[in-house]
Write a protein that holds these residues in place. Structure first.
Motif, mmCIF file in Angstrom:
data_model
loop_
_atom_site.group_PDB
_atom_site.id
_atom_site.type_symbol
_atom_site.label_atom_id
_atom_site.label_comp_id
_atom_site.label_asym_id
_atom_site.label_seq_id
_atom_site.Cartn_x
_atom_site.Cartn_y
_atom_site.Cartn_z
ATOM 1 N N VAL A 82 0.859 -1.183 0.000
ATOM 2 C CA VAL A 82 0.000 0.000 0.000
ATOM 3 C C VAL A 82 0.893 1.230 0.000
ATOM 4 O O VAL A 82 1.815 1.333 0.818
ATOM 5 N N ILE A 83 0.619 2.136 -0.915
ATOM 6 C CA ILE A 83 1.362 3.389 -0.970
ATOM 7 C C ILE A 83 0.366 4.523 -0.771
ATOM 8 O O ILE A 83 -0.555 4.701 -1.568
ATOM 9 N N PHE A 84 0.556 5.251 0.315
ATOM 10 C CA PHE A 84 -0.292 6.397 0.630
ATOM 11 C C PHE A 84 0.530 7.657 0.403
ATOM 12 O O PHE A 84 1.493 7.920 1.115
ATOM 13 N N LEU A 85 0.171 8.420 -0.613
ATOM 14 C CA LEU A 85 0.855 9.660 -0.943
ATOM 15 C C LEU A 85 0.215 10.790 -0.135
ATOM 16 O O LEU A 85 -0.805 11.341 -0.526
ATOM 17 N N ASP A 86 0.812 11.085 0.981
ATOM 18 C CA ASP A 86 0.299 12.095 1.917
ATOM 19 C C ASP A 86 1.133 13.367 1.787
ATOM 20 O O ASP A 86 1.885 13.729 2.682
ATOM 21 N N LEU A 87 1.015 14.005 0.635
ATOM 22 C CA LEU A 87 1.827 15.174 0.313
ATOM 23 C C LEU A 87 1.134 16.471 0.730
ATOM 24 O O LEU A 87 -0.102 16.519 0.821
ATOM 25 N N PRO A 88 1.913 17.533 0.931
ATOM 26 C CA PRO A 88 1.334 18.838 1.288
ATOM 27 C C PRO A 88 0.396 19.359 0.195
ATOM 28 O O PRO A 88 0.579 19.071 -0.995
ATOM 29 N N ALA A 89 -0.568 20.148 0.613
ATOM 30 C CA ALA A 89 -1.561 20.694 -0.312
ATOM 31 C C ALA A 89 -0.921 21.489 -1.445
ATOM 32 O O ALA A 89 -1.324 21.360 -2.607
ATOM 33 N N LEU A 90 0.055 22.312 -1.145
ATOM 34 C CA LEU A 90 0.688 23.115 -2.196
ATOM 35 C C LEU A 90 1.378 22.229 -3.229
ATOM 36 O O LEU A 90 1.343 22.524 -4.427
ATOM 37 N N THR A 91 1.969 21.140 -2.789
ATOM 38 C CA THR A 91 2.600 20.197 -3.719
ATOM 39 C C THR A 91 1.547 19.583 -4.643
ATOM 40 O O THR A 91 1.756 19.463 -5.849
ATOM 41 N N CYS A 92 0.417 19.203 -4.063
ATOM 42 C CA CYS A 92 -0.663 18.608 -4.866
ATOM 43 C C CYS A 92 -1.263 19.625 -5.833
ATOM 44 O O CYS A 92 -1.523 19.305 -6.998
ATOM 45 N N VAL A 149 3.070 -1.223 4.139
ATOM 46 C CA VAL A 149 2.458 0.099 3.979
ATOM 47 C C VAL A 149 3.559 1.146 3.927
ATOM 48 O O VAL A 149 4.394 1.230 4.833
ATOM 49 N N ARG A 150 3.548 1.932 2.863
ATOM 50 C CA ARG A 150 4.511 3.018 2.694
ATOM 51 C C ARG A 150 3.745 4.332 2.681
ATOM 52 O O ARG A 150 2.896 4.543 1.819
ATOM 53 N N ILE A 151 4.037 5.187 3.635
ATOM 54 C CA ILE A 151 3.436 6.518 3.670
ATOM 55 C C ILE A 151 4.496 7.499 3.183
ATOM 56 O O ILE A 151 5.572 7.608 3.762
ATOM 57 N N VAL A 152 4.181 8.163 2.094
ATOM 58 C CA VAL A 152 5.117 9.046 1.408
ATOM 59 C C VAL A 152 4.654 10.484 1.601
ATOM 60 O O VAL A 152 3.498 10.803 1.320
ATOM 61 N N THR A 153 5.560 11.349 2.075
ATOM 62 C CA THR A 153 5.156 12.717 2.423
ATOM 63 C C THR A 153 5.815 13.794 1.574
ATOM 64 O O THR A 153 5.638 14.978 1.854
ATOM 65 N N SER A 154 6.556 13.397 0.538
ATOM 66 C CA SER A 154 7.160 14.391 -0.356
ATOM 67 C C SER A 154 7.431 13.759 -1.717
ATOM 68 O O SER A 154 7.483 12.530 -1.848
ATOM 69 N N ARG A 155 7.609 14.590 -2.726
ATOM 70 C CA ARG A 155 7.968 14.084 -4.060
ATOM 71 C C ARG A 155 9.323 13.385 -3.996
ATOM 72 O O ARG A 155 9.535 12.364 -4.628
ATOM 73 N N ALA A 157 10.634 11.788 -1.507
ATOM 74 C CA ALA A 157 10.441 10.462 -0.897
ATOM 75 C C ALA A 157 9.772 9.501 -1.884
ATOM 76 O O ALA A 157 10.105 8.306 -1.912
ATOM 77 N N ALA A 158 8.854 10.005 -2.690
ATOM 78 C CA ALA A 158 8.201 9.157 -3.699
ATOM 79 C C ALA A 158 9.218 8.682 -4.723
ATOM 80 O O ALA A 158 9.236 7.500 -5.097
ATOM 81 N N ASN A 159 10.072 9.581 -5.182
ATOM 82 C CA ASN A 159 11.102 9.208 -6.151
ATOM 83 C C ASN A 159 12.088 8.213 -5.546
ATOM 84 O O ASN A 159 12.525 7.273 -6.216
ATOM 85 N N ALA A 160 12.437 8.412 -4.278
ATOM 86 C CA ALA A 160 13.345 7.485 -3.595
ATOM 87 C C ALA A 160 12.718 6.100 -3.462
ATOM 88 O O ALA A 160 13.388 5.079 -3.656
ATOM 89 N N LEU A 161 11.435 6.057 -3.131
ATOM 90 C CA LEU A 161 10.730 4.778 -3.028
ATOM 91 C C LEU A 161 10.757 4.041 -4.358
ATOM 92 O O LEU A 161 11.078 2.845 -4.422
ATOM 93 N N LEU A 162 10.442 4.743 -5.433
ATOM 94 C CA LEU A 162 10.476 4.116 -6.762
ATOM 95 C C LEU A 162 11.876 3.616 -7.100
ATOM 96 O O LEU A 162 12.037 2.502 -7.619
ATOM 97 N N ALA A 163 12.873 4.428 -6.809
ATOM 98 C CA ALA A 163 14.248 4.021 -7.090
ATOM 99 C C ALA A 163 14.628 2.777 -6.294
ATOM 100 O O ALA A 163 15.259 1.861 -6.833
#
Length: 170
Positions: A82-92, A149-155, A157-163
């Motif tokens: 499970v990947i939950f992308l919990d990014l800041p509103a401004l990023t979204c 479960v992976r909770i990702v809080t920044s772009r 971190a998302a890129n690092a997870l994919l890598a």
């Protein structure tokens, strides 16, 4: 990693990450928005939407992106990742603006993404972390304790997870 559920606010990158993970696994991605809404932005009946998801998660391998808190337990119970992308509103919001610029509005590539940016949608994105994220976290605790479960809080971190996942050859 055979059954991946991805959720997060609009503009968080669900589709982008989902596509890359589906490619990595050699499977396809299912965009729940493409199932839930038709070409005129009409919604699918709730019972039918749940039944479609039950069929989808019965498969051995899948990547599904979308929120839909009412049916999230269906996906969480069967997901092994499970990947939950919990990014800041401004990023979204920036992600939404970039998507709008890239596609120039309209429906995108069978993703169900439609640049239907309304004041209500902007308010939803702005309040997602305060209003929706706690609900998602509670459902993760209740229905996904068996999953990675992976909770990702920044772009970043998302890129690092994919890598990391690509490096592991998963």
């Amino acid at each position: 990693m055979q059954r991946i559920a991805i959720m997060g606010c609009g503009g968080s990158g669900k589709t982008t990450i989902g596509r890359q993970l589906a490619d990595l696994l050699g499977t396809h991605i299912t965009h729940l928005d493409a199932i839930y809404y038709d070409d005129q932005w009409n919604k699918m009946d709730a019972e039918k939407f749940a039944a479609v998801q039950e069929e989808l998660v019965a498969a051995d391998r899948w990547v599904i992106d979308g929120n839909y808190a009412g049916t999230l337990p269906i996906r969480l119970k069967r997901a092994d990742t499970v990947i939950f992308l919990d990014l800041p509103a401004l990023t979204c919001l920036w992600g939404i603006a970039q998507r709008r610029w890239r596609y120039r509005g309209g429906q995108h590539d069978n993703t169900g993404v439609y640049d239907r940016i309304t004041w209500g949608f902007i308010k939803y994105v702005w309040g997602y972390r305060k209003d929706m994220a706690p609900r998602v976290r509670a459902m993760l605790a209740e229905h996904a304790s068996h999953a990675d479960v992976r909770i990702v809080t920044s772009r970043r971190a998302a890129n690092a997870l994919l890598a990391d996942l690509k490096a592991a050859g998963r």
